[in-house]
Design a protein around this motif. Sequence first.
Motif, PDB file in Angstrom:
ATOM      1  N   ALA A   1       7.106  28.204   8.249  1.00  0.00           N
ATOM      2  CA  ALA A   1       6.097  27.277   7.720  1.00  0.00           C
ATOM      3  C   ALA A   1       6.742  26.297   6.753  1.00  0.00           C
ATOM      4  O   ALA A   1       7.884  26.478   6.322  1.00  0.00           O
ATOM      5  N   PHE A   2       5.971  25.263   6.425  1.00  0.00           N
ATOM      6  CA  PHE A   2       6.405  24.359   5.374  1.00  0.00           C
ATOM      7  C   PHE A   2       6.372  25.105   4.042  1.00  0.00           C
ATOM      8  O   PHE A   2       5.670  26.108   3.907  1.00  0.00           O
ATOM      9  N   PRO A   3       7.101  24.623   3.032  1.00  0.00           N
ATOM     10  CA  PRO A   3       7.110  25.305   1.726  1.00  0.00           C
ATOM     11  C   PRO A   3       5.730  25.375   1.096  1.00  0.00           C
ATOM     12  O   PRO A   3       4.759  24.778   1.570  1.00  0.00           O
ATOM     13  N   HIS A   4       5.653  26.093  -0.025  1.00  0.00           N
ATOM     14  CA  HIS A   4       4.400  26.297  -0.759  1.00  0.00           C
ATOM     15  C   HIS A   4       3.714  24.963  -1.019  1.00  0.00           C
ATOM     16  O   HIS A   4       4.341  23.994  -1.408  1.00  0.00           O
ATOM     17  N   GLY A   5       2.403  24.921  -0.803  1.00  0.00           N
ATOM     18  CA  GLY A   5       1.642  23.684  -0.964  1.00  0.00           C
ATOM     19  C   GLY A   5       1.063  23.205   0.343  1.00  0.00           C
ATOM     20  O   GLY A   5       0.192  22.338   0.361  1.00  0.00           O
ATOM     21  N   CYS A   6       1.526  23.800   1.461  1.00  0.00           N
ATOM     22  CA  CYS A   6       1.022  23.438   2.786  1.00  0.00           C
ATOM     23  C   CYS A   6      -0.314  24.138   3.030  1.00  0.00           C
ATOM     24  O   CYS A   6      -0.404  25.373   2.950  1.00  0.00           O
ATOM     25  N   SER A   7      -1.344  23.373   3.359  1.00  0.00           N
ATOM     26  CA  SER A   7      -2.672  23.954   3.589  1.00  0.00           C
ATOM     27  C   SER A   7      -2.695  24.856   4.820  1.00  0.00           C
ATOM     28  O   SER A   7      -3.368  25.888   4.823  1.00  0.00           O
TER      29      SER A   7
ATOM     30  N   PHE B   1      -8.253  21.927   0.056  1.00  0.00           N
ATOM     31  CA  PHE B   1      -7.591  21.240  -1.042  1.00  0.00           C
ATOM     32  C   PHE B   1      -8.579  21.052  -2.178  1.00  0.00           C
ATOM     33  O   PHE B   1      -9.786  21.065  -1.980  1.00  0.00           O
ATOM     34  N   ASN B   2      -8.048  20.872  -3.371  1.00  0.00           N
ATOM     35  CA  ASN B   2      -8.873  20.657  -4.561  1.00  0.00           C
ATOM     36  C   ASN B   2      -8.618  19.239  -5.044  1.00  0.00           C
ATOM     37  O   ASN B   2      -7.553  18.927  -5.555  1.00  0.00           O
TER      38      ASN B   2
ATOM     39  N   SER C   1       3.603  18.039   1.726  1.00  0.00           N
ATOM     40  CA  SER C   1       2.511  18.985   1.909  1.00  0.00           C
ATOM     41  C   SER C   1       1.286  18.485   1.166  1.00  0.00           C
ATOM     42  O   SER C   1       1.368  17.568   0.337  1.00  0.00           O
ATOM     43  N   THR C   2       0.141  19.103   1.439  1.00  0.00           N
ATOM     44  CA  THR C   2      -1.088  18.715   0.744  1.00  0.00           C
ATOM     45  C   THR C   2      -0.912  18.820  -0.767  1.00  0.00           C
ATOM     46  O   THR C   2      -1.288  17.917  -1.517  1.00  0.00           O
ATOM     47  N   GLY C   3      -0.339  19.923  -1.221  1.00  0.00           N
ATOM     48  CA  GLY C   3      -0.132  20.111  -2.654  1.00  0.00           C
ATOM     49  C   GLY C   3       0.755  19.038  -3.254  1.00  0.00           C
ATOM     50  O   GLY C   3       0.466  18.499  -4.326  1.00  0.00           O
TER      51      GLY C   3
ATOM     52  N   LEU D   1       0.864  -1.181   0.000  1.00  0.00           N
ATOM     53  CA  LEU D   1       0.000   0.000   0.000  1.00  0.00           C
ATOM     54  C   LEU D   1       0.896   1.225   0.000  1.00  0.00           C
ATOM     55  O   LEU D   1       1.619   1.482   0.977  1.00  0.00           O
ATOM     56  N   GLN D   2       0.880   1.962  -1.101  1.00  0.00           N
ATOM     57  CA  GLN D   2       1.657   3.198  -1.217  1.00  0.00           C
ATOM     58  C   GLN D   2       0.807   4.328  -0.643  1.00  0.00           C
ATOM     59  O   GLN D   2      -0.162   4.755  -1.252  1.00  0.00           O
ATOM     60  N   LEU D   3       1.204   4.822   0.529  1.00  0.00           N
ATOM     61  CA  LEU D   3       0.401   5.813   1.257  1.00  0.00           C
ATOM     62  C   LEU D   3       1.173   7.104   1.434  1.00  0.00           C
ATOM     63  O   LEU D   3       2.359   7.099   1.798  1.00  0.00           O
ATOM     64  N   GLY D   4       0.503   8.220   1.192  1.00  0.00           N
ATOM     65  CA  GLY D   4       1.092   9.530   1.436  1.00  0.00           C
ATOM     66  C   GLY D   4       0.453  10.158   2.664  1.00  0.00           C
ATOM     67  O   GLY D   4      -0.694   9.871   2.994  1.00  0.00           O
ATOM     68  N   SER D   5       1.208  11.039   3.339  1.00  0.00           N
ATOM     69  CA  SER D   5       0.676  11.654   4.557  1.00  0.00           C
ATOM     70  C   SER D   5       1.339  12.990   4.835  1.00  0.00           C
ATOM     71  O   SER D   5       2.512  13.207   4.514  1.00  0.00           O
ATOM     72  N   LEU D   6       0.575  13.870   5.455  1.00  0.00           N
ATOM     73  CA  LEU D   6       1.142  15.085   6.026  1.00  0.00           C
ATOM     74  C   LEU D   6       2.122  14.704   7.118  1.00  0.00           C
ATOM     75  O   LEU D   6       1.997  13.667   7.762  1.00  0.00           O
ATOM     76  N   GLU D   7       3.120  15.555   7.353  1.00  0.00           N
ATOM     77  CA  GLU D   7       4.078  15.312   8.435  1.00  0.00           C
ATOM     78  C   GLU D   7       3.354  15.205   9.776  1.00  0.00           C
ATOM     79  O   GLU D   7       3.685  14.360  10.608  1.00  0.00           O
ATOM     80  N   SER D   8       2.360  16.059   9.981  1.00  0.00           N
ATOM     81  CA  SER D   8       1.642  16.071  11.263  1.00  0.00           C
ATOM     82  C   SER D   8       0.912  14.766  11.496  1.00  0.00           C
ATOM     83  O   SER D   8       0.976  14.182  12.583  1.00  0.00           O
TER      84      SER D   8
END
Length: 292
Positions: free
Chosen positions: A190-196, A151-152, A129-131, A94-101
Motif C-alpha cells: 500500500a501507499f504510506p500512512h495517510g492513504c485512505s 477524510f477530515n 496521499s489524502t493525508g 492553479l496549484q492543484l493536489g491529487s491522489l496518484e489514482s
Amino acid sequence: MRTITLEDLHIFQTVVREGGIHKAADVLNRVPSNITTRIKRFEERLGCLLFRRQGRGLVLTEAGKRLLGHADKMLRLADEVARDMTQAGVAGVLQLGSLESAAAVRLPDLLSSYHVRYPEVSVHLKTGSTGALLSMLKDHEIEAALVSEPFNADQMNALPVFQEELVLITALGHPNIRSPKDLQVDAVAAFPHGCSYRRCLLEWLGAAGVSPKRIMDLGSYHAIVASVAAGAAFGILPISVLNNAVQGSNVQQHTLPQALSVNVTHLVWQGPSSLALQGLIDLLSEARAEGE
C-alpha cells in the motif's frame, strides 16, 4: 497608514518562493539590502517575526506560515481584480493536489478540457496521499486537492466528483475471498500512512480480527501491482487504475463488500475560490451532472 500593503506581501511571498533574500532580490530587480530592510520594517509593523535563520538560509516562523496563506489569497485576488478591470480572461496559476489514482486516470481528460476553456491558466500538479494533500492545503502549498474517503476536512469546502470501485487484488490462482480470513498472504502492499484506501483495507481486516504481519510502504500503483503479482502481498486499489496498470492482467481481482468497494473522490479547498479554481469546480460539476 496601513500595516500591510500589496507590495509588502509581494516581497514577502517572493522571498519565501525563491528560498532566500538574494534570489528574491534578483527576481524583484533590487539589491539584497533593500529586501532585508523591507522585511525588517514589515515585521516591525506587524509586531512579529516572519523568518528565523537556520544555517545559511531562512525558514518561516508560525506567524510567517499563517501570513503566507493570506498573502497568496490577497495577491491572487489583486491579480483577478486587475484582469477583471481590463476585461482579460481567467489567467494565472492553479496549484492543484491529487491522489496518484486520480492523476493517472481521471485528470488527463479533465485537464485537457480545462486547458481548452482556460488556456491562460497554468496548472501545477502535486500528488500524494489524502493525508498529505490535506496537510498541503492547510499549509497553503496548494489551493485545492482531489482526495478520497474517509477524510477530515473541517472548515473546508468539499465537492464529490468521482465514484471509484475498489477491488482487492492477490496473485493469480488465489482462492476466492469471502472474508479477510480467506487471505493466504500476510503482507499488505500500500501507499504510506495517510492513504485512505489503505485505511479502509486495514479497518476491514481489523473488524474480522485479521492483522497483517507486514505492510509494504510503496510509492506507486505500478509497484503495488508488481508486488502483488509476485505473490509477496495483497492490496486494494480502484479498478480504473488496475485496468490501466502495466501488470494489471497478472493479478486476481476479488470483490469487496459494498460498504468498502464504493469510494467517492472529492475536490476540497479552503475559503473563497479563485477564478481559476472556480473554473475547475464548474467543469467538474458539469461532468458530474452529465454522468448522472
